[in-house]
Design an enzyme around this catalytic site. Structure first.
Site, PDB file in Angstrom:
ATOM      1  N   ARG A  22      25.256 -39.737   1.406  1.00  0.00           N
ATOM      2  CA  ARG A  22      26.616 -39.774   0.864  1.00  0.00           C
ATOM      3  C   ARG A  22      27.422 -40.957   1.413  1.00  0.00           C
ATOM      4  O   ARG A  22      28.301 -41.482   0.743  1.00  0.00           O
ATOM      5  CB  ARG A  22      27.306 -38.450   1.203  1.00  0.00           C
ATOM      6  CG  ARG A  22      28.710 -38.367   0.687  1.00  0.00           C
ATOM      7  CD  ARG A  22      29.263 -36.988   0.972  1.00  0.00           C
ATOM      8  NE  ARG A  22      30.617 -37.060   1.483  1.00  0.00           N
ATOM      9  CZ  ARG A  22      31.247 -36.066   2.069  1.00  0.00           C
ATOM     10  NH1 ARG A  22      30.642 -34.895   2.224  1.00  0.00           N
ATOM     11  NH2 ARG A  22      32.480 -36.199   2.491  1.00  0.00           N
ATOM     12  N   GLU A  59      34.357 -34.961  -6.192  1.00  0.00           N
ATOM     13  CA  GLU A  59      34.478 -33.513  -5.968  1.00  0.00           C
ATOM     14  C   GLU A  59      34.934 -32.798  -7.235  1.00  0.00           C
ATOM     15  O   GLU A  59      35.835 -31.959  -7.203  1.00  0.00           O
ATOM     16  CB  GLU A  59      35.458 -33.236  -4.820  1.00  0.00           C
ATOM     17  CG  GLU A  59      35.014 -33.853  -3.522  1.00  0.00           C
ATOM     18  CD  GLU A  59      35.870 -33.472  -2.315  1.00  0.00           C
ATOM     19  OE1 GLU A  59      35.284 -33.225  -1.268  1.00  0.00           O
ATOM     20  OE2 GLU A  59      37.111 -33.421  -2.439  1.00  0.00           O
ATOM     21  N   ARG A  93      44.615 -28.377   3.206  1.00  0.00           N
ATOM     22  CA  ARG A  93      44.444 -28.886   4.577  1.00  0.00           C
ATOM     23  C   ARG A  93      45.781 -29.020   5.311  1.00  0.00           C
ATOM     24  O   ARG A  93      45.972 -29.938   6.125  1.00  0.00           O
ATOM     25  CB  ARG A  93      43.714 -30.231   4.591  1.00  0.00           C
ATOM     26  CG  ARG A  93      42.462 -30.276   3.738  1.00  0.00           C
ATOM     27  CD  ARG A  93      41.477 -29.216   4.119  1.00  0.00           C
ATOM     28  NE  ARG A  93      40.310 -29.218   3.228  1.00  0.00           N
ATOM     29  CZ  ARG A  93      39.371 -28.299   3.267  1.00  0.00           C
ATOM     30  NH1 ARG A  93      39.444 -27.286   4.118  1.00  0.00           N
ATOM     31  NH2 ARG A  93      38.350 -28.349   2.446  1.00  0.00           N
ATOM     32  N   ASP A 111      34.108 -38.567   6.030  1.00  0.00           N
ATOM     33  CA  ASP A 111      35.342 -37.837   5.751  1.00  0.00           C
ATOM     34  C   ASP A 111      36.138 -37.503   7.009  1.00  0.00           C
ATOM     35  O   ASP A 111      36.068 -36.376   7.489  1.00  0.00           O
ATOM     36  CB  ASP A 111      34.994 -36.540   5.008  1.00  0.00           C
ATOM     37  CG  ASP A 111      36.218 -35.936   4.346  1.00  0.00           C
ATOM     38  OD1 ASP A 111      37.267 -36.580   4.360  1.00  0.00           O
ATOM     39  OD2 ASP A 111      36.107 -34.818   3.806  1.00  0.00           O
ATOM     40  N   GLU A 165      42.464 -31.985   9.850  1.00  0.00           N
ATOM     41  CA  GLU A 165      41.495 -31.121   9.166  1.00  0.00           C
ATOM     42  C   GLU A 165      40.249 -30.860  10.013  1.00  0.00           C
ATOM     43  O   GLU A 165      39.779 -29.737  10.105  1.00  0.00           O
ATOM     44  CB  GLU A 165      41.108 -31.781   7.835  1.00  0.00           C
ATOM     45  CG  GLU A 165      40.017 -31.036   7.091  1.00  0.00           C
ATOM     46  CD  GLU A 165      39.657 -31.686   5.753  1.00  0.00           C
ATOM     47  OE1 GLU A 165      40.305 -32.672   5.362  1.00  0.00           O
ATOM     48  OE2 GLU A 165      38.720 -31.180   5.100  1.00  0.00           O
ATOM     49  N   ARG A 179      41.540 -44.170  -5.382  1.00  0.00           N
ATOM     50  CA  ARG A 179      40.785 -43.811  -4.174  1.00  0.00           C
ATOM     51  C   ARG A 179      39.297 -44.141  -4.293  1.00  0.00           C
ATOM     52  O   ARG A 179      38.694 -43.958  -5.353  1.00  0.00           O
ATOM     53  CB  ARG A 179      40.951 -42.330  -3.851  1.00  0.00           C
ATOM     54  CG  ARG A 179      42.385 -41.967  -3.542  1.00  0.00           C
ATOM     55  CD  ARG A 179      42.516 -40.486  -3.336  1.00  0.00           C
ATOM     56  NE  ARG A 179      42.271 -40.061  -1.975  1.00  0.00           N
ATOM     57  CZ  ARG A 179      41.544 -39.011  -1.650  1.00  0.00           C
ATOM     58  NH1 ARG A 179      40.934 -38.292  -2.569  1.00  0.00           N
ATOM     59  NH2 ARG A 179      41.401 -38.660  -0.387  1.00  0.00           N
TER      60      ARG A 179
HETATM   61  C1  BDP Z   1      38.295 -33.697   2.189  1.00  0.00           C
HETATM   62  C2  BDP Z   1      39.028 -32.402   2.103  1.00  0.00           C
HETATM   63  C3  BDP Z   1      39.381 -32.021   0.698  1.00  0.00           C
HETATM   64  C4  BDP Z   1      40.028 -33.191  -0.005  1.00  0.00           C
HETATM   65  C5  BDP Z   1      39.117 -34.377   0.025  1.00  0.00           C
HETATM   66  C6  BDP Z   1      39.756 -35.641  -0.510  1.00  0.00           C
HETATM   67  O1  BDP Z   1      38.234 -31.399   2.694  1.00  0.00           O
HETATM   68  O2  BDP Z   1      40.220 -30.903   0.769  1.00  0.00           O
HETATM   69  O3  BDP Z   1      40.356 -32.869  -1.311  1.00  0.00           O
HETATM   70  O4  BDP Z   1      38.762 -34.680   1.345  1.00  0.00           O
HETATM   71  O5  BDP Z   1      40.133 -36.465   0.312  1.00  0.00           O
HETATM   72  O6  BDP Z   1      38.551 -34.169   3.481  1.00  0.00           O
HETATM   73  O7  BDP Z   1      39.865 -35.815  -1.709  1.00  0.00           O
END
Ligand code: BDP
Length: 714
Positions: A353, A308, A185, A382, A410, A341
């Protein structure tokens, strides 16, 4: 005489070079000459300076005073020697000289802590002096930058009296930089850290980076991506990190690293990373001791776990607290901290979510060790153009929560768009959680005052890269700047910060200041309007997140757009009241009630919380469909206005900067139009209603917009 001539020559040469350097590299530290009348006025007040004490940090302060004041005032301002004279600047730690010993100063500095400072015009032995003092060297440096900022912005130095100390302890950039030089990003080139060259070859830019951060009070930086590469913790890389940490140290900038939870397996040869297994705990303790032996000034770890696809304690049926505490225990003897986090979401797609972070973290309140901060994004999805504040703020009173903002745009047009983010940051900070009744703002949660937490933090995902101007878009610099200023003092107003930045970056010409300030302050709302008005969210292009993608429907459900907008023949929006996912129930009353009732829900968040019929009558008396159209149009119109307001500044702005921004704005206008046309034509399939009145209609088919080649806009 000779020395004066040499100094003057050097000064003139350097000011000529400075005046020519309009490629953005100098950021907000241009030290451009102030107006002639101001020069005359200030030259009387500032005839020289004395820095008391010796340290690399104080040396930097002296150098900044010399170059900054000389360039801005148009005369050589040098270190004064001998007896105290009238109108000099005296800088140093409290008590380091006779001038810096007065009880007035020490009284005032009592509450300034380790990083605060005092700027004060005062009399010493009948001489008028201006004092820059603090309890520490870094405080003196922060005070020096503030003083120079005051000179550059034309402040009146008579009766100067400024006492300032940061409201937040850890003011930290998060670089999502990978070891191969790419930036997740990142839209301003490659990583600033040239890992292959380190530790042998050192880019002079590292120092300029540290200086820029120090000048706005940022005191910490995480060098690598939260999707962390375990190699980062190998001795080979730690030695490289140590070089950076050494360069940053005199600027008060501490280094932190993102770590992969499975590191004991990846680089330690263990068979598990289970946080309750003694061998794993031992591994981390040894690793942390090794880190500190190589990097004595190390700050701690940032962790993305069980999110993720990243590994984490849940892989072993342990909790986030088990994981964070294991690392905290290892860091504790060295004074290090863990930033854990809360941006988590499952591999199993949940019903909503937005609810997951609170569901997972709230039950753990009170279970974290003292040196753990839970890092929470401003909103629960996000970094969208507009999100309601994250319900976790205020929900974990026994745990210090830190803020995670995203400076890199982003979801906000990346480095194509001018979008000044301070209003977004402030909107979140000023939201009232009602956790302890009215006035329990997010700001009070994160500055620790609501629950008396001593450890506090604010992080910003960095927008810097190897581009000459650091941030790709020149105005991206204002977001880095605003982040730093707000982390120091979250009460500053967006307009105040914008004005300061404009004066430091462009000029103090009132016409320039007011025009650019207006553009900046309008920009975020324009972006919301042409991207995601009325609470729409997550309808951007798939993967790259640039441009519109309301049609995105393939792949993991909560990565699509249709999961979020839920447009159908009846209406549009995500029902998050009791009638839907009940995410509104995660907020305290009366916020929960306000959001969950269609009649009281703020319209700017309407479709975030409700699925609303196309014909629903909005407060304006118009239907939802009409309002959606009006907002998209207003966004595009707003950008057109920004373009014309900017173009009217031609001749008043340096041509290189002017052209750079003009080109970006022209692209932004196309991008905004593409957003509006795409979203309107896409949603129209469901509403089956015409574009109202004489609003501009999408000229092409939906298919055209879906296939639109937007590479030229980047
Ligand atoms: C999202 C992004 C991703 C990040 C993720 C994060 O698209 O690339 O890894 O958040 O914050 O916004 O871990």
């Amino acid at each position: 005489m000779k020395t004066t001539i040499v100094i003057l020559a050097i000064y003139l040469l350097s000011s000529v070079l400075q005046a020519n350097a309009k490629d953005g590299y100098d950021l907000w530290l241009k030290y451009s000459p102030v107006s002639e009348s101001l020069q005359k006025q200030d030259q009387k007040k500032i005839t020289g300076f004395k820095v008391y004490g010796e340290s690399p940090t104080l040396k930097i302060a002296g150098n900044e005073l010399q170059t900054g004041l000389s360039a801005m005032l148009g005369i050589p301002v040098t270190g004064a020697s001998g007896k105290i004279k009238d109108n000099i600047i005296v800088a140093g730690k409290l008590g380091s000289s006779a001038e810096l010993k007065s009880s007035v100063l020490s009284d005032q500095l009592k509450n300034a802590g380790e990083e605060g400072y005092l700027l004060k015009a005062m009399k010493f032995k009948n001489k008028e002096i201006i004092v820059i003092t603090a309890n520490t060297d870094i405080g003196v440096l922060y005070g020096t930058y503030q003083f120079l900022r005051l000179v550059q912005t034309g402040a009146n130095l008579d009766n100067l009296s400024v006492l300032s100390s940061p409201k937040i302890k850890v003011r930290i950039l998060n670089h999502w930089d990978n070891l191969n030089g790419s930036i997740e990003r990142g839209y301003a080139g490659q990583s600033l850290w040239t890992w292959n060259d380190l530790p042998g070859k050192v880019d002079p830019r590292y120092q300029d980076y540290a200086r820029a951060n120090a000048s706005i009070g940022i005191n910490s930086t995480v060098l690598n991506n939260v999707n962390a590469n375990p190699q980062m913790l190998t001795p080979e890389y730690l030695k490289k990190v140590a070089v950076l940490a050494g360069i940053f140290k005199p600027y008060g900038l501490k280094v932190y690293l993102s770590v992969k939870f499975s590191s004991p397996m990846n680089i330690g040869g263990l068979e598990t990373a289970d946080p309750l297994v003694p061998a794993v705990r031992e591994w981390w303790k040894k690793k942390v001791a090794e880190v500190y032996s190589i990097i004595p000034e190390f700050g701690g770890f940032l962790v993305k776990a069980n999110s993720e696809g990243q590994p984490g304690p849940q892989n072993y049926n342990r909790t986030h607290a088990d994981g964070a505490n294991m690392l905290a225990e290892a860091l504790e003897p060295f004074g290090g901290i863990v930033m854990w986090r809360a941006f988590v979401y499952d591999n199993n797609v949940p019903d909503d979510r937005a609810k997951q972070a609170l569901n997972e973290f709230k039950p753990l309140d009170g279970q974290f060790r003292k040196n753990v901060l839970i890092q929470v994004k401003n909103g629960a999805i996000d970094f969208q153009p507009r999100e309601p504040f994250h319900p976790l703020f205020g929900a974990m009173p026994k745990t210090p929560l830190m803020m995670e903002f995203q400076i890199t745009q982003e979801y906000l047009g990346q480095s194509t768009d001018l979008c000044y983010l301070a209003p977004l940051f402030k909107e979140c900070l000023e939201s009232d959680t009602y956790a302890k009744g009215k006035g329990s703002t997010v700001m009070k949660v994160i500055d620790g005052s609501l629950e008396n937490h001593p450890l506090t933090g604010m992080s910003g995902v960095a927008n810097t890269g190897s581009d000459r101007n650091w941030t790709g878009h020149l105005f991206g610099q204002s977001n880095w700047y605003a982040f730093g200023r707000l982390a120091w003092n979250p009460s500053l107003a967006s307009g105040e910060i914008a004005e300061e930045w404009i004066r430091l970056t462009f000029s103090s010409d009132p016409a320039v200041v007011s025009a650019i300030k207006k553009i900046m302050l309008d920009s975020r709302e324009n972006s919301v309007n042409y991207m995601t008005p009325l609470g729409l969210h997550h309808i951007m292009g798939n993967g790259h997140h640039f441009g519109p993608g309301p049609w995105v429907s393939r792949g993991r459900a909560d990565w699509t757009a249709i999961y979020y907008h839920k447009a159908d023949s009846i209406g549009i929006g995500f029902e998050r009241s009791l009638a839907g996912s009940n995410a509104t129930g995660q907020y305290y009353k009366p916020v929960a009630d306000k959001f969950s009732d269609l009649r009281t829900c703020p319209e700017e968040l309407l479709l975030w919380f409700h699925h609303v019929p196309w014909s629903y009558k909005m407060r304006s008396g118009k239907s939802l469909w009409e309002e959606i159209n009006l907002h998209y149009s207003a966004g595009v119109e707003g950008v057109r206005t920004m373009v014309s307001e900017w173009k009217a500044l031609q001749g008043k702005i340096d041509p290189e900067e002017f052209d750079h921004v003009t080109k970006k704005l022209e692209k932004q206008q196309q991008l905004a139009t593409w957003w509006r046309n795409s979203c309107i034509s896409y949603f129209q399939q469901f509403s089956k209603l015409p574009v109202p009145g004489n609003l501009e209609k999408p000229a092409e088919s939906l298919d055209y917009y879906m296939k639109y080649d937007f590479r030229g806009l980047k």
